[in-house]
Scaffold this motif. Sequence first.
Motif, PDB file in Angstrom:
ATOM      1  N   TYR A  98      -7.166  -4.392 -11.916  1.00  0.00           N
ATOM      2  CA  TYR A  98      -6.081  -3.398 -11.916  1.00  0.00           C
ATOM      3  C   TYR A  98      -5.659  -3.125 -10.481  1.00  0.00           C
ATOM      4  O   TYR A  98      -6.493  -3.095  -9.583  1.00  0.00           O
ATOM      5  N   ARG A  99      -4.351  -2.944 -10.278  1.00  0.00           N
ATOM      6  CA  ARG A  99      -3.877  -2.590  -8.938  1.00  0.00           C
ATOM      7  C   ARG A  99      -2.731  -1.594  -9.025  1.00  0.00           C
ATOM      8  O   ARG A  99      -1.964  -1.581  -9.992  1.00  0.00           O
ATOM      9  N   CYS A 100      -2.613  -0.763  -8.004  1.00  0.00           N
ATOM     10  CA  CYS A 100      -1.490   0.170  -7.918  1.00  0.00           C
ATOM     11  C   CYS A 100      -0.223  -0.602  -7.551  1.00  0.00           C
ATOM     12  O   CYS A 100      -0.298  -1.755  -7.111  1.00  0.00           O
TER      13      CYS A 100
ATOM     14  N   ARG B 285       1.427   5.241  -3.641  1.00  0.00           N
ATOM     15  CA  ARG B 285       0.696   6.460  -4.020  1.00  0.00           C
ATOM     16  C   ARG B 285       1.574   7.700  -3.853  1.00  0.00           C
ATOM     17  O   ARG B 285       2.470   7.732  -3.019  1.00  0.00           O
TER      18      ARG B 285
ATOM     19  N   PHE C 290       0.816  -1.225   0.000  1.00  0.00           N
ATOM     20  CA  PHE C 290       0.000   0.000   0.000  1.00  0.00           C
ATOM     21  C   PHE C 290       0.851   1.277   0.000  1.00  0.00           C
ATOM     22  O   PHE C 290       0.418   2.304   0.503  1.00  0.00           O
TER      23      PHE C 290
ATOM     24  N   LEU D 118      -4.082  -5.745  -2.465  1.00  0.00           N
ATOM     25  CA  LEU D 118      -5.541  -5.844  -2.506  1.00  0.00           C
ATOM     26  C   LEU D 118      -6.068  -5.742  -3.940  1.00  0.00           C
ATOM     27  O   LEU D 118      -6.745  -6.624  -4.430  1.00  0.00           O
ATOM     28  N   GLY D 119      -5.717  -4.657  -4.619  1.00  0.00           N
ATOM     29  CA  GLY D 119      -6.136  -4.506  -6.017  1.00  0.00           C
ATOM     30  C   GLY D 119      -7.612  -4.202  -6.140  1.00  0.00           C
ATOM     31  O   GLY D 119      -8.399  -5.035  -6.583  1.00  0.00           O
ATOM     32  N   CYS D 120      -8.002  -2.982  -5.780  1.00  0.00           N
ATOM     33  CA  CYS D 120      -9.432  -2.638  -5.828  1.00  0.00           C
ATOM     34  C   CYS D 120      -9.848  -2.133  -7.203  1.00  0.00           C
ATOM     35  O   CYS D 120     -11.015  -1.871  -7.433  1.00  0.00           O
TER      36      CYS D 120
HETATM   37  S1  SF4 Z   1      -5.388  -0.729  -5.991  1.00  0.00           S
HETATM   38 FE1  SF4 Z   1      -6.944   0.203  -4.673  1.00  0.00          FE
HETATM   39  S2  SF4 Z   1      -6.472  -0.492  -2.604  1.00  0.00           S
HETATM   40 FE2  SF4 Z   1      -4.658  -0.813  -3.858  1.00  0.00          FE
HETATM   41  S3  SF4 Z   1      -3.431   1.076  -3.524  1.00  0.00           S
HETATM   42 FE3  SF4 Z   1      -4.630   1.327  -5.418  1.00  0.00          FE
HETATM   43  S4  SF4 Z   1      -6.458   2.447  -4.710  1.00  0.00           S
HETATM   44 FE4  SF4 Z   1      -5.505   1.528  -2.873  1.00  0.00          FE
END
Ligand code: SF4
Length: 457
Positions: free
Chosen positions: A320-322, A76, A73, A327-329
């Motif tokens: 898709y995930r960051c 960002r 996490f 988690l991959g929301c």
């Molecule tokens: S994929 Fe979702 S949960 Fe994971 S870092 Fe990006 S916004 Fe947050």
Amino acid sequence: MGACWGKILWIDLDTSTSQVEEISSHVYRQYLGGYGLGVKILLDNQPARIDPLGPDNILAFVPGLLSGTRTFFSGRYMVVGKSPLTGGWGDANSGGSLSPEIKACGCDGIFVRGCSQKPVYIHVTETTVEIKSAEHLWGLDTFETEDKLVAELGPGIKVATIGPGGENLALIAGIFNEKGRTAARSGLGAVMGAKKLKAIAIRGKKKVPVADPALLTRANKAIALPLQFNLHQVEKVIGDAAKTWVLPPLLRRRIDFKPTVKMVVSSLKEHGTGAATAISVESGDAPVRNWKGVGMVDFPWKYSSKISDKSTEPYVTKKYRCANCPLGCGALVSVNNGKYATKETHRPEYETAAVFGSNILNDNYEAIIKANDLCNRFGLDTISTGSVIAFAMECYERGIITAEDTGGIPLVWGNADSVIKLIEDIAYRQGLGELLADGVARASKILGHGSQEYAIH
Ligand code: SF4
């Protein structure tokens, strides 16, 4: 000290120069990275009462402290500066994979001051900083800009850019990376536009130092543990738990039953933040009818469920995930046919579904996908754009905005076609878009006629 380099990069667009500033370790201990480091540097360097669209406003791209390490996490980055929308502190943050790339260039943040005379973009690697002409990019949308820069600079380059909204100084413009990950809020896209800074393009190869790799691995394991469950497992846990009520109390106490956290996690994995749109509408959390409506009355379940969780599934093409997210929301979606046909694009987040859904009484999810995609391309914050359109709809209903103002478009509740048209008008400041491009508060001041009463901001 691990996780940071102890230096930030300054870029001056007035003089087309750059320099590195050393940051002492106690600053990181006090302020960490991201917003904290950003606010410390701005407070020390930015004079009070400056014009947010002038050369003195410092616009900074600052990764979270642990970004670039393997920490879950941590992918960002934050954008900070004085907000032209509110006149106060402005910040926004975005995911994707740009944040670790900034750290891989060997710096803990990029701070931009000054204004260029002509459009430019900044190209940063671990060894070079270049300010290059962006004349050929000016006027392009965010998707086109990213494609062009990747073609020019090579695959792997990460791009944060503005679209026409930011170029035209719409105060509800954001900054976009990876075609839909967005530092959307505070109007910081307009700050970039005022600096004539079309984009930053980043590619680094440095490995961020980690003080205690074994501890980091243990921390990641602890974070990942509650994320192992999927929705079906959770449903089974709940079913099993129900059975436990007939078991003797002693046995029940041995069962670790914490379904709430697991349910939230698994819903996010499955449906993203839009998992709870309908519930939020029902519970009064999400805006309805320009914040005046009541979910159960004005946008009841039979409508809200059409723009929420399972109803969004048929459009998903890919997950898709960051960076470094276990988690991959996220997900990519597409609409193959019809008037809202949209090529593969990011799935609308909850806030987007709410402002282009319940807040304007629209239950057409395909229209919401289209609206989200257009905002991402034109470089507009979906929350502010949906909100200002809901405000305009209420003004239209009350006769404060007329058909003459809208160019004949009936700006009635639920009219998704009018929303699609207005998004483009806002980005290019044309027609009614000129009034709406600077957000609800300013639009209501200009409109007058009691419209302030309907201006929620
Ligand atoms: S994929 Fe979702 S949960 Fe994971 S870092 Fe990006 S916004 Fe947050």
